[in-house]
Design a protein around this motif. Structure first.
Motif, PDB file in Angstrom:
ATOM      1  N   PRO A 108       0.800  -1.233   0.000  1.00  0.00           N
ATOM      2  CA  PRO A 108       0.000   0.000   0.000  1.00  0.00           C
ATOM      3  C   PRO A 108       0.824   1.270   0.000  1.00  0.00           C
ATOM      4  O   PRO A 108       0.307   2.352  -0.272  1.00  0.00           O
ATOM      5  CB  PRO A 108      -0.834  -0.123   1.292  1.00  0.00           C
ATOM      6  CG  PRO A 108      -0.034  -1.032   2.167  1.00  0.00           C
ATOM      7  CD  PRO A 108       0.654  -2.002   1.244  1.00  0.00           C
ATOM      8  N   GLY A 109       2.132   1.170   0.304  1.00  0.00           N
ATOM      9  CA  GLY A 109       2.996   2.336   0.223  1.00  0.00           C
ATOM     10  C   GLY A 109       3.313   2.731  -1.200  1.00  0.00           C
ATOM     11  O   GLY A 109       3.917   3.777  -1.437  1.00  0.00           O
ATOM     12  N   VAL A 110       2.906   1.889  -2.185  1.00  0.00           N
ATOM     13  CA  VAL A 110       3.086   2.202  -3.603  1.00  0.00           C
ATOM     14  C   VAL A 110       1.745   2.184  -4.330  1.00  0.00           C
ATOM     15  O   VAL A 110       1.405   3.111  -5.049  1.00  0.00           O
ATOM     16  CB  VAL A 110       4.049   1.194  -4.269  1.00  0.00           C
ATOM     17  CG1 VAL A 110       4.110   1.424  -5.779  1.00  0.00           C
ATOM     18  CG2 VAL A 110       5.439   1.339  -3.683  1.00  0.00           C
ATOM     19  N   PHE A 111       0.958   1.126  -4.141  1.00  0.00           N
ATOM     20  CA  PHE A 111      -0.341   1.016  -4.803  1.00  0.00           C
ATOM     21  C   PHE A 111      -1.325   0.327  -3.866  1.00  0.00           C
ATOM     22  O   PHE A 111      -0.995  -0.674  -3.227  1.00  0.00           O
ATOM     23  CB  PHE A 111      -0.230   0.212  -6.105  1.00  0.00           C
ATOM     24  CG  PHE A 111      -1.540   0.084  -6.850  1.00  0.00           C
ATOM     25  CD1 PHE A 111      -1.930   1.052  -7.749  1.00  0.00           C
ATOM     26  CD2 PHE A 111      -2.387  -0.993  -6.616  1.00  0.00           C
ATOM     27  CE1 PHE A 111      -3.136   0.945  -8.423  1.00  0.00           C
ATOM     28  CE2 PHE A 111      -3.590  -1.117  -7.279  1.00  0.00           C
ATOM     29  CZ  PHE A 111      -3.963  -0.142  -8.190  1.00  0.00           C
ATOM     30  N   ALA A 112      -2.532   0.866  -3.784  1.00  0.00           N
ATOM     31  CA  ALA A 112      -3.584   0.251  -2.972  1.00  0.00           C
ATOM     32  C   ALA A 112      -4.925   0.422  -3.680  1.00  0.00           C
ATOM     33  O   ALA A 112      -5.160   1.416  -4.373  1.00  0.00           O
ATOM     34  CB  ALA A 112      -3.631   0.888  -1.580  1.00  0.00           C
ATOM     35  N   MET A 113      -5.792  -0.551  -3.515  1.00  0.00           N
ATOM     36  CA  MET A 113      -7.131  -0.513  -4.102  1.00  0.00           C
ATOM     37  C   MET A 113      -8.154  -0.872  -3.044  1.00  0.00           C
ATOM     38  O   MET A 113      -7.942  -1.799  -2.252  1.00  0.00           O
ATOM     39  CB  MET A 113      -7.240  -1.499  -5.275  1.00  0.00           C
ATOM     40  CG  MET A 113      -8.631  -1.531  -5.898  1.00  0.00           C
ATOM     41  SD  MET A 113      -8.737  -2.654  -7.333  1.00  0.00           S
ATOM     42  CE  MET A 113      -8.567  -4.253  -6.522  1.00  0.00           C
ATOM     43  N   SER A 114      -9.252  -0.137  -3.014  1.00  0.00           N
ATOM     44  CA  SER A 114     -10.353  -0.473  -2.120  1.00  0.00           C
ATOM     45  C   SER A 114     -11.662  -0.177  -2.841  1.00  0.00           C
ATOM     46  O   SER A 114     -11.707   0.575  -3.816  1.00  0.00           O
ATOM     47  CB  SER A 114     -10.264   0.336  -0.819  1.00  0.00           C
ATOM     48  OG  SER A 114     -10.374   1.728  -1.088  1.00  0.00           O
ATOM     49  N   TYR A 115     -12.732  -0.811  -2.375  1.00  0.00           N
ATOM     50  CA  TYR A 115     -14.057  -0.538  -2.937  1.00  0.00           C
ATOM     51  C   TYR A 115     -15.118  -0.851  -1.890  1.00  0.00           C
ATOM     52  O   TYR A 115     -14.905  -1.651  -0.974  1.00  0.00           O
ATOM     53  CB  TYR A 115     -14.309  -1.344  -4.216  1.00  0.00           C
ATOM     54  CG  TYR A 115     -13.923  -2.799  -4.164  1.00  0.00           C
ATOM     55  CD1 TYR A 115     -14.753  -3.748  -3.576  1.00  0.00           C
ATOM     56  CD2 TYR A 115     -12.713  -3.217  -4.708  1.00  0.00           C
ATOM     57  CE1 TYR A 115     -14.391  -5.079  -3.541  1.00  0.00           C
ATOM     58  CE2 TYR A 115     -12.337  -4.551  -4.667  1.00  0.00           C
ATOM     59  CZ  TYR A 115     -13.185  -5.485  -4.085  1.00  0.00           C
ATOM     60  OH  TYR A 115     -12.819  -6.800  -4.046  1.00  0.00           O
ATOM     61  N   ILE A 164      -1.868   5.676  -5.571  1.00  0.00           N
ATOM     62  CA  ILE A 164      -0.534   5.416  -6.116  1.00  0.00           C
ATOM     63  C   ILE A 164       0.409   6.470  -5.536  1.00  0.00           C
ATOM     64  O   ILE A 164       0.088   7.655  -5.512  1.00  0.00           O
ATOM     65  CB  ILE A 164      -0.532   5.519  -7.656  1.00  0.00           C
ATOM     66  CG1 ILE A 164      -1.580   4.576  -8.266  1.00  0.00           C
ATOM     67  CG2 ILE A 164       0.848   5.219  -8.222  1.00  0.00           C
ATOM     68  CD1 ILE A 164      -1.861   4.847  -9.734  1.00  0.00           C
ATOM     69  N   GLN A 165       1.575   6.029  -5.059  1.00  0.00           N
ATOM     70  CA  GLN A 165       2.554   7.006  -4.584  1.00  0.00           C
ATOM     71  C   GLN A 165       3.958   6.519  -4.883  1.00  0.00           C
ATOM     72  O   GLN A 165       4.265   5.335  -4.826  1.00  0.00           O
ATOM     73  CB  GLN A 165       2.392   7.275  -3.089  1.00  0.00           C
ATOM     74  CG  GLN A 165       2.424   6.058  -2.191  1.00  0.00           C
ATOM     75  CD  GLN A 165       2.241   6.451  -0.728  1.00  0.00           C
ATOM     76  OE1 GLN A 165       2.860   7.411  -0.247  1.00  0.00           O
ATOM     77  NE2 GLN A 165       1.396   5.733  -0.023  1.00  0.00           N
ATOM     78  N   THR A 166       4.805   7.481  -5.262  1.00  0.00           N
ATOM     79  CA  THR A 166       6.206   7.184  -5.539  1.00  0.00           C
ATOM     80  C   THR A 166       7.018   8.465  -5.469  1.00  0.00           C
ATOM     81  O   THR A 166       6.600   9.508  -5.987  1.00  0.00           O
ATOM     82  CB  THR A 166       6.380   6.543  -6.942  1.00  0.00           C
ATOM     83  OG1 THR A 166       7.777   6.344  -7.186  1.00  0.00           O
ATOM     84  CG2 THR A 166       5.813   7.407  -8.039  1.00  0.00           C
ATOM     85  N   ASP A 167       8.124   8.407  -4.771  1.00  0.00           N
ATOM     86  CA  ASP A 167       9.066   9.517  -4.700  1.00  0.00           C
ATOM     87  C   ASP A 167       8.383  10.842  -4.359  1.00  0.00           C
ATOM     88  O   ASP A 167       8.671  11.876  -4.943  1.00  0.00           O
ATOM     89  CB  ASP A 167       9.825   9.651  -6.019  1.00  0.00           C
ATOM     90  CG  ASP A 167      11.118  10.444  -5.849  1.00  0.00           C
ATOM     91  OD1 ASP A 167      11.983   9.991  -5.080  1.00  0.00           O
ATOM     92  OD2 ASP A 167      11.240  11.508  -6.480  1.00  0.00           O
TER      93      ASP A 167
END
Length: 284
Positions: free
Chosen positions: A41-48, A68-71
């Motif tokens: 989840p520190g890079v990509f996470a999905m929820s619904y 989505i998160q990076t740098d």
């Protein structure tokens, strides 16, 4: 013996054909899909909020959210409702993939890693609820969304610039966690709307059109260094701005001695970019 062999072949065919549908049912109804896609989840996470299986391989979700998160970049994509077709063969390549996607009530928020040039915090996309980045041994799964057929966007909020209106997008993207981002040939049609500027004023869009793609942009280095080199696009934008000051951070971030002051009026862009290079014939 012949009949027995025929029955075995039929049963084998049924199992082979039914397996992807059963797998999808387990992934969706069992919450496994959400867990797999959010492994890092520190890079990509999905929820619904809710998901429904549409035989044989279709999925409909409500209250979808992707992060989505990076740098230092933080991206949040929300959709009131979305649907697509699961592609089970991509799991063999460690990809959670969906095809033929539609979505409505979409909003996109992008928070840049810089200091936002003094933009008040309340005019920036919130990121307090993002998971902290944590190292993982290696990327586990990639996420791939292809053939975005009809995606209806109502809001795009990029740092201090917040668009509200009607956008229809098509195309696709793939994200290899901590490695690369692809944006497949995409089209974006803007049917007017307004943009709240960092200084509190508002610019108004005329109907505009953008097409483009990102070719394997590395995300394990600061994206600012690589984004334009990976970008190929045709940009035709037209808008009215009440003040030019807000565009200094975009146009002259690396040239602090050059600034736009005051001014108002209509701006039209017809830009042609090939692998990050502005081509001849581009007009502002």
């Amino acid at each position: 013996r012949v009949r027995a062999m025929s029955r075995r072949r039929v049963m084998t065919a049924v199992v082979v054909l039914a397996f992807p549908a059963v797998l999808l049912l387990v992934l969706v109804n069992g919450g496994v899909l959400q867990h797999l896609a959010s492994y890092d989840p520190g890079v990509f996470a999905m929820s619904y909020r809710s998901a429904r299986w549409r035989p044989p391989l279709g999925v409909s979700v409500e209250g979808l959210e992707l992060r989505i998160q990076t740098d230092g970049f933080h991206v949040r994509i929300r959709a009131e409702a979305a649907g697509g077709t699961f592609v089970p063969s991509k799991l063999l390549r460690k990809r959670v993939a969906f095809d033929d996607i539609t979505a409505r009530g979409v909003s996109v928020e992008v928070r840049l890693p810089d200091d936002s040039n003094g933009t008040p915090e309340e005019r920036l996309p919130p990121i307090d609820d993002f998971a902290p980045a944590r190292p993982t041994p290696e990327p586990v799964l990639a996420v791939e969304l292809t053939r975005l057929r009809e995606v209806q966007v109502r809001e795009v909020w990029i740092d201090g610039f917040r668009y509200s209106g009607d956008i229809v997008a098509s195309g696709g993207f793939a994200l290899q966690s901590r490695e690369r981002l692809w944006v497949f040939p995409a089209e974006i049609s803007i049917d007017g709307g307004g943009v709240a500027l960092p200084n509190g004023l508002e610019a108004r869009f005329a109907p505009s059109h953008v097409t483009g793609e990102l070719d394997a942009m590395p995300i394990d280095v600061p994206p600012k260094q690589e984004m334009f080199r990976a970008l190929t696009a045709e940009v035709r934008l037209a808008f009215h701005t009440p003040n030019l000051n807000s565009f200094n951070a975009i146009l002259f971030d690396e040239i602090p001695d050059v600034r736009l002051l005051g001014g108002a009026g209509d701006i039209e862009l017809d830009l042609h970019v090939d692998a990050g290079v502005l081509e001849e014939g581009s007009v502002v």
